[in-house]
Write a protein that holds these residues in place. Sequence first.
Motif, PDB file in Angstrom:
ATOM      1  N   UNK A  10       3.110 -70.061  10.520  1.00  0.00           N
ATOM      2  CA  UNK A  10       2.646 -70.534   9.311  1.00  0.00           C
ATOM      3  C   UNK A  10       1.222 -70.642   9.388  1.00  0.00           C
ATOM      4  N   UNK A  19      -6.895 -64.349   2.909  1.00  0.00           N
ATOM      5  CA  UNK A  19      -7.558 -62.918   2.804  1.00  0.00           C
ATOM      6  C   UNK A  19      -7.210 -62.149   1.452  1.00  0.00           C
ATOM      7  N   UNK A  22      -9.194 -64.053  -1.067  1.00  0.00           N
ATOM      8  CA  UNK A  22     -10.821 -63.521  -1.280  1.00  0.00           C
ATOM      9  C   UNK A  22     -10.987 -62.321  -1.666  1.00  0.00           C
ATOM     10  N   UNK A  23      -9.917 -61.457  -1.464  1.00  0.00           N
ATOM     11  CA  UNK A  23     -10.191 -60.133  -2.073  1.00  0.00           C
ATOM     12  C   UNK A  23     -10.188 -60.071  -3.301  1.00  0.00           C
ATOM     13  N   UNK A  25     -10.885 -62.555  -5.494  1.00  0.00           N
ATOM     14  CA  UNK A  25     -11.840 -62.982  -5.923  1.00  0.00           C
ATOM     15  C   UNK A  25     -13.264 -62.416  -6.002  1.00  0.00           C
ATOM     16  N   UNK A  26     -13.317 -61.327  -4.993  1.00  0.00           N
ATOM     17  CA  UNK A  26     -14.425 -60.652  -4.886  1.00  0.00           C
ATOM     18  C   UNK A  26     -14.421 -59.368  -5.529  1.00  0.00           C
ATOM     19  N   UNK A  27     -13.378 -58.572  -5.284  1.00  0.00           N
ATOM     20  CA  UNK A  27     -13.105 -57.410  -5.816  1.00  0.00           C
ATOM     21  C   UNK A  27     -12.243 -56.890  -6.981  1.00  0.00           C
ATOM     22  N   UNK A  28     -11.251 -57.980  -7.192  1.00  0.00           N
ATOM     23  CA  UNK A  28     -10.390 -57.572  -8.611  1.00  0.00           C
ATOM     24  C   UNK A  28     -10.848 -58.097  -9.659  1.00  0.00           C
ATOM     25  N   UNK A  63     -11.395 -76.068   5.278  1.00  0.00           N
ATOM     26  CA  UNK A  63     -12.303 -75.580   6.324  1.00  0.00           C
ATOM     27  C   UNK A  63     -12.332 -74.007   6.332  1.00  0.00           C
ATOM     28  N   UNK A  68     -15.021 -68.648   5.731  1.00  0.00           N
ATOM     29  CA  UNK A  68     -14.909 -67.403   5.129  1.00  0.00           C
ATOM     30  C   UNK A  68     -16.035 -67.240   3.922  1.00  0.00           C
ATOM     31  N   UNK A  69     -16.213 -67.917   3.187  1.00  0.00           N
ATOM     32  CA  UNK A  69     -17.389 -68.073   1.972  1.00  0.00           C
ATOM     33  C   UNK A  69     -18.597 -68.041   2.824  1.00  0.00           C
ATOM     34  N   UNK A  70     -18.823 -68.851   4.020  1.00  0.00           N
ATOM     35  CA  UNK A  70     -20.086 -68.918   4.395  1.00  0.00           C
ATOM     36  C   UNK A  70     -20.531 -67.513   5.131  1.00  0.00           C
ATOM     37  N   UNK A  71     -19.679 -67.037   5.370  1.00  0.00           N
ATOM     38  CA  UNK A  71     -19.954 -65.659   6.336  1.00  0.00           C
ATOM     39  C   UNK A  71     -20.332 -64.753   5.100  1.00  0.00           C
ATOM     40  N   UNK A  72     -19.730 -64.627   3.828  1.00  0.00           N
ATOM     41  CA  UNK A  72     -20.003 -63.834   2.964  1.00  0.00           C
ATOM     42  C   UNK A  72     -21.186 -64.266   1.811  1.00  0.00           C
TER      43      UNK A  72
END
Lengths: 179, 283
Positions: A10, A19, A22-23, A25-28, A63, A68-72
């Motif tokens: 799960x 994952x 995120x890809x 949203x940012x790259x495609x 959370x 993940x957003x915070x790191x980037x």
Amino acid sequence: MIEIKDVIKYIISIIVIIFVAFLLQTSVFPGLKLASVTPNFLVAITATYGLIRGRTQGMSVGFACGIVLDFFSGYYLGFYALIFLYLGFLSGLFKKWFFGDDFKLPMFLIGIIDIVYGTVIYFIFFFIRGDYSFGFYFMNVIMPEAVYTLIVGIFVYYIILKINTRLDKSQSRSTRRIV
Amino acid sequence: MNRKGNFLPSKYLLIILSVVCIMLLFTSYATGYSGEPFRSIANYIFVPMQEGLDYVGNVISISSNDTKTKEQLIAENERLQQQVDELSNQLTQTRLQQSELDTLQELYSLSQTYSDYKTTGAHVIAKGTSNWFNTFTIDKGSADGIKVNMNVIASGGLVGIVTEVGKNYAIVQSIIDDTSNVSTMMLSTSDNCITSGNLETMTDSGCIKFSGLSDPDGKINAGESVVTSNISSKYIPGLLVGYVTTITDDGNNLTKSGTITPVADFKHLQDVLVIMQLKETGK
């Protein structure tokens, strides 16, 4: 009786979903902009998990997405995590109205959660700095983003629902075997 | 169904995670700690995938550019040929002026001009994660010598500044970002002003704002070049930011403000140059 193997399956499914989202949203999707906005996949995921799994898991997934957003994003660590945590909690409150194959509630909820998210971001980053033209931002950023997110949200919701039904089925099978 | 809920009610989880977030916020605010070990994980998982996706996207966009007709190509070729002639003409003139400038600079012992900053090229591999801010990720990081506060340029104009560096990626905040402020000056009069990114004017008309310009004689008109100022603490002086589009008097009759059209094309940003030199401020 819950097997540890199922829990791990799960959790891995959630990690893979975040994952991929995120890809996308940012790259495609920056290449597929409509009205100069990109859809917010992470909000759609948080809302979906909150809706079909309830508050606890909505919060946990929110959370994770926020971290993940915070790191980037380069802002302070924990900032988006806090916002997404509450978005997950908020969407978890809708679980009692949730029935498996109805598409109207998830769409509505993803749209609403994205509007809430946009409004919070506006107040934290723009209103406080003395930028009061909320109407402009609402029409040019928040609304288009909510509509676009709502549209991709249907697919996100459907995929997550399928994955979860699958996992639940395999879990009940293995539990039966033990009993 | 509610697996975790069996041993931890959701309201406690909410409180615990909120406290964790707030503690993280305070620690990162107080110490500047930004989760280095976790970032390096992100570095190895996300960045290679983003590079791959970006490559695929570029291949697709190139193939759609291939569909120009022969006539278009001939016309374009003629136009470019003319431009080559013009430019080579200009180049000879500039060379003459350059040699003159060199001699004069030698006399004044001012050897440094901004043209000899060392730069390195980088691809934009991902955009920021929200529609509110204009940040992007490039595919070079500390392994290539990139440091925080290095200036980033593209197509002859200032694009932004590096705000965060990982091993093989770096995050750049562009000058059109709503929270960005750049100390700039007018090229002809060297009057200072502050150029700040603005989401509203950028969405409306593709401009960013400037303010605090003192120009009592009204020498500044639309079309004036705006460059980074020599008193900026982070930006190297003399980088072209854009051209003045509109200019208006402020209510106090002392300063002027208006809008600037940036030189760099922020909609189609693919390759950028990072200036490998930090501004020396004597601190």
